[in-house]
Design an enzyme around this catalytic site. Structure first.
Site, PDB file in Angstrom:
ATOM      1  CG  PHE A 142      -8.285  14.769 -24.850  1.00 26.81           C
ATOM      2  CD1 PHE A 142      -8.165  14.106 -26.129  1.00 26.81           C
ATOM      3  CD2 PHE A 142      -8.738  13.987 -23.747  1.00 26.81           C
ATOM      4  CE1 PHE A 142      -8.574  12.995 -26.245  1.00 26.81           C
ATOM      5  CE2 PHE A 142      -9.234  12.543 -24.088  1.00 26.81           C
ATOM      6  CZ  PHE A 142      -8.911  12.124 -25.270  1.00 26.81           C
ATOM      7  CG  ASP A 143     -12.782  13.923 -25.468  1.00 24.96           C
ATOM      8  OD1 ASP A 143     -11.781  13.484 -24.908  1.00 24.96           O
ATOM      9  OD2 ASP A 143     -13.578  13.052 -26.030  1.00 24.96           O
TER      10      ASP A 143
ATOM     11  CE1 TYR B  66      -4.141   1.588   0.948  1.00 29.90           C
ATOM     12  CE2 TYR B  66      -2.524   3.280   1.658  1.00 29.90           C
ATOM     13  CZ  TYR B  66      -4.056   2.766   1.090  1.00 29.90           C
ATOM     14  OH  TYR B  66      -4.920   3.841   1.061  1.00 29.90           O
TER      15      TYR B  66
ATOM     16  CG  HIS C 159     -18.046  11.681 -27.976  1.00 26.54           C
ATOM     17  ND1 HIS C 159     -18.360  12.877 -26.849  1.00 26.54           N
ATOM     18  CD2 HIS C 159     -17.182  11.035 -27.638  1.00 26.54           C
ATOM     19  CE1 HIS C 159     -16.742  12.697 -26.108  1.00 26.54           C
ATOM     20  NE2 HIS C 159     -16.044  11.502 -26.656  1.00 26.54           N
TER      21      HIS C 159
ATOM     22  CG  ASP D 146      -3.161  16.572 -22.114  1.00 27.74           C
ATOM     23  OD1 ASP D 146      -2.616  15.318 -22.112  1.00 27.74           O
ATOM     24  OD2 ASP D 146      -4.642  16.663 -22.492  1.00 27.74           O
TER      25      ASP D 146
ATOM     26  CB  ALA E 255      -1.738  12.062 -23.919  1.00 24.63           C
TER      27      ALA E 255
ATOM     28  CE  LYS F 215      -4.839   8.285 -24.948  1.00 24.11           C
ATOM     29  NZ  LYS F 215      -5.111   9.572 -24.372  1.00 24.11           N
TER      30      LYS F 215
HETATM   31  C1  LIG Z   1      -6.412  10.459 -23.739  1.00 23.78           C
HETATM   32  C2  LIG Z   1      -5.884  11.853 -23.491  1.00 23.78           C
HETATM   33  C3  LIG Z   1      -6.282  12.187 -22.160  1.00 23.78           C
HETATM   34  C4  LIG Z   1      -7.169  11.508 -21.041  1.00 23.78           C
HETATM   35  O1  LIG Z   1      -6.596  10.426 -20.534  1.00 23.78           O
HETATM   36  P1  LIG Z   1      -7.291   9.065 -20.408  1.00 23.78           P
HETATM   37  O2  LIG Z   1      -6.336   8.148 -19.808  1.00 23.78           O
HETATM   38  O3  LIG Z   1      -8.204   8.809 -21.362  1.00 23.78           O
HETATM   39  O4  LIG Z   1      -8.090   9.370 -19.000  1.00 23.78           O
HETATM   40  C5  LIG Z   1      -6.223  13.728 -21.747  1.00 23.78           C
HETATM   41  N1  LIG Z   1      -5.674  14.452 -22.939  1.00 23.78           N
HETATM   42  C6  LIG Z   1      -5.248  13.873 -24.208  1.00 23.78           C
HETATM   43  C7  LIG Z   1      -4.286  14.706 -25.337  1.00 23.78           C
HETATM   44  C8  LIG Z   1      -5.422  12.344 -24.311  1.00 23.78           C
HETATM   45  O5  LIG Z   1      -4.941  11.813 -25.559  1.00 23.78           O
END
Ligand SMILES: *Cc1c(COP(=O)(O)O)cnc(C)c1O
Length: 461
Positions: A127-128, A72, A453, A218, A220, A261
């Site tokens: 991002f969405d 933990y 969506h 961000d 990813a 990603k």
């Molecule tokens: C996928 C993604 C997110 C969100 O991440 P999750 O792991 O799907 O929650 C945020 N920003 C970007 C650019 C992404 O591609």
């Protein structure tokens, strides 16, 4: 002869795929209310819905799964990942989260609180889920992406760039206490997996410093972004990916990361910080929302696999074959007369639905139509990046029409082969041949108030 890209690995385990008939697929998509999220994966032949969590792990990552320390508190797997994040990103503090959106939630809670109707978050095509977390708090995401990003034929090498004049206008209009952070998404998913140049990152960073505003990535697809800097930006061709990544991160205060990603793991995320004070503040929220500081929503084994994944995704030979495969698909599409976003992005090919179905009105969702028809044609599943995704305006409740209507074909990492790419492109070419016969799209049967969506129900007009 210049040798073509070739995968720097061979295949040790295979996962069989099932082929279905067009008749079976027609039934499946009707049953799914024409929402591609609602079909079962076994009804899909090649799944390009997302590159998120769909990558293939290496033997070294699978070894870490066995070595996972599930304690933990204070697990060795946590410290492996902490060392890697410091080594690869140059960020000394981090909090694990169960995925990227959880990282956003914790960070935004820290910087904005529950309700922040007076705040704005400038960035390059958020991002969405990012936009979701901002708008859920009543704040506003302001898109400052350069205009070139919205012309699919314009070959600007860094279409993810932030327009400095647009950003400066926002920084002048709002006082720093109303701008909790500026967010640079690398690469920029929503405008087509397009990279941000080092020069742009540096300039955004110095502009934000001047105005006393925090800057986060961000992150990813940070490694794919670094590959584009190496191959496209003057002065970086001789630098290693790892050097470029460190320089990129040197300009920001931290990042949110979807490890699904460029972490090449099936689940996971984190927030990285340069500053201990901000890390401490966020820690409380991480414990409430995600889990204790040394696991935060992830199993020990997943922390270990991620620490290997971050090293592998920043190897040049991996990135060259990954992005080479995406470009291979893009070039095939161009050869067959299918209009796609150019230059090709890092993780996906984006098909221009307005050019594919110019006769279908935008309120009938032409990119969704393209996704549904490609699924029926070839069993290939993509995802709409258009009006459905853009949602309704939170105030007027009208459809928001983005400047592009795209079908994204996201390529999972280390999963499909070149013959799969040939198959996808042939499917698109066949569909294009009969595209004029497809006259109309969809109307909405029901939709959720936010991020519609994922669960929307549609019917054919
Ligand atoms: C996928 C993604 C997110 C969100 O991440 P999750 O792991 O799907 O929650 C945020 N920003 C970007 C650019 C992404 O591609």
């Amino acid at each position: 002869m210049k040798l073509p890209y070739a995968e720097p690995y061979r295949i040790k385990v295979v996962e069989p795929l099932k082929k279905t008939t067009a008749e079976e697929r027609k039934k499946a998509i009707e049953r799914a209310d024409f929402n591609l999220f609602n079909i079962r994966s076994e009804e899909v032949f090649i799944d390009l819905l997302t590159d998120s969590g769909t990558g293939a792990m290496s033997q070294y990552q699978w070894s870490e799964i066995m070595l996972g320390d599930e304690s933990y508190a204070g697990a060795t797997s946590f410290f492996k990942l902490k060392d890697t994040i410091n080594e690869v990103l140059g960020m000394p503090y981090f909090l694990p989260t169960h995925q990227g959106r959880a990282a956003e939630n914790v960070l935004f809670q820290t910087l904005m609180g529950h309700s922040a109707p007076e705040m704005v978050v400038p960035g390059n095509s958020h991002f969405d889920t990012t936009k979701g977390h901002i708008e859920f708090r009543g704040a506003r995401a302001i898109d400052c992406t350069i205009d070139e990003a919205f012309d699919t034929t314009c070959k600007h090498p860094f279409k993810g760039n932030v327009d400095l004049a647009k950003l400066e206008a926002v920084l002048k209009e709002y006082s720093p206490d109303r701008i909790p952070l500026v967010l640079i998404t690398v690469t920029c998913n929503s405008s087509g997996g397009q990279p941000v140049s080092m020069e742009n990152i540096r300039e955004v960073s110095s502009l934000c410093k001047k105005h006393g505003v925090t800057v986060f990535f961000d992150a990813a697809r940070f490694a794919e972004n670094a590959y584009f800097i190496k191959t496209r930006e003057k002065g970086y061709s001789e630098k290693s990916i790892k050097e470029i990544v460190l320089e990129m991160f040197s300009y920001v205060d931290g990042c949110t990361m979807s490890a699904k990603k460029d972490g090449i793991v099936n689940i996971g995320g984190f927030i990285a910080f340069r500053n201990e004070e901000l890390y401490n503040k966020a820690s409380t929220f991480n414990i409430i929302y995600e889990g204790y500081l040394t696991y935060g929503g992830m199993a020990g084994r997943d922390l270990g696999a991620l620490s290997v994944g971050l090293k592998e995704s920043t190897e040049f030979s991996y990135l060259e074959s990954r992005i080479g495969q995406v470009a291979y698909l893009g070039e095939k599409c161009v050869e067959y007369g299918v209009d796609v976003q150019q230059p090709f992005g890092g993780h996906a090919i984006f098909v221009d639905a307005l050019k594919f179905f110019p006769h279908v009105p935008r309120d009938q969702f032409p990119a969704q139509l393209l996704g549904v028809e490609l699924y029926i044609e070839a069993g290939v599943r993509g995802v709409e990046i258009g009006t459905l995704l853009a949602d309704r305006d939170p105030v007027s409740r009208e459809n928001r029409y983005p400047r592009l209507e795209l079908l994204r074909l996201a390529i999972p990492r280390r999963v499909y082969t070149r013959s799969h790419m040939d198959y996808i492109a042939a499917g698109l070419a066949n569909l294009k041949e009969r595209s004029e016969k497809i006259k109309s799209g969809f109307e909405i049967v029901s939709e959720a108030p936010i991020m519609r969506h994922f669960t929307i129900k549609l019917k054919r007009i």
